[in-house]
Design a protein around this motif. Structure first.
Motif: not given
Length: 193
Positions: A91-95, A120-128, A176-177
């Motif tokens: 959850i914290a990684l998704a902001g 439902r909310a699907t959060v995508r966290n892109t690294v790099g 998220v943003s």
């Protein structure tokens, strides 16, 4: 099949001669072509597997309680819905937070086991951001994948007061943003049965 394969599905139809009957089989696409690989995939001749990283496995399924949007603002009945422990830990990684999602990890005897599908909310966290060259397993076509990403799916509900779907969705988007341009979010509506 998804929209991204519309052109390949059309190409397979165009392989048939114009004089062929409607139910005539489609001839084979040229050997070694992306179209042939797609044709084999569609016919079930091409077995595709994706290896899931260990840190993307669900670990376990937990339950949380939430107020459904369709319940009405006068109701305080909380319904129990499933969530993966991996999503709870992310959850914290998704902001966002359990407060933004309006979910409770503490269940009470008064909570109701539900038969509906929560919003439902699907959060995508892109690294790099450095693109990595890849080949499609379905067509063999080369493409560039933008960074590694992890996604988390969170159920969410309403509040007793001031909790319209638009307001909660706006709060999730803002979380998220906030200060992170490498996140995105998509939503699925609540479904009553």
């Amino acid at each position: 099949m998804t929209k991204r394969f519309n052109n390949l599905n059309a190409a397979l139809k165009y392989l048939r001669p114009t004089t062929a009957a409607i139910d005539a089989p489609t001839p084979d696409a040229p050997t070694g072509s992306q179209l042939k690989q797609f044709q084999d995939f569609k016919a079930g001749k091409l077995n595709i597997t994706y290896v899931r990283e260990a840190n993307s496995n669900q670990i376990a399924i937990d339950n949380v309680a939430l107020l459904p949007f369709a319940n009405g603002s006068a109701s305080t009945d909380k319904f129990i819905v499933p969530i993966s422990r991996r999503a709870l830990n992310g959850i914290a990684l998704a902001g966002i937070s359990v407060d933004i999602l309006n979910i409770s990890t503490t269940l009470t005897g008064a909570d109701i086991i539900s038969g509906f599908t929560p919003a439902r909310a699907t959060v995508r966290n892109t690294v790099g951001t450095t693109p990595t060259p890849k080949d499609s397993k379905i067509t063999g076509a080369p493409y560039k994948k933008r960074g590694e990403s992890k996604s988390y799916t969170f159920p969410f509900g309403t509040k007793i007061t001031n909790g319209s779907y638009a307001e909660i969705r706006g709060a999730i988007i803002a979380g998220v943003s906030d200060a992170d341009t490498n996140r995105s979010v998509s939503f699925q509506n609540e479904i009553l049965r």
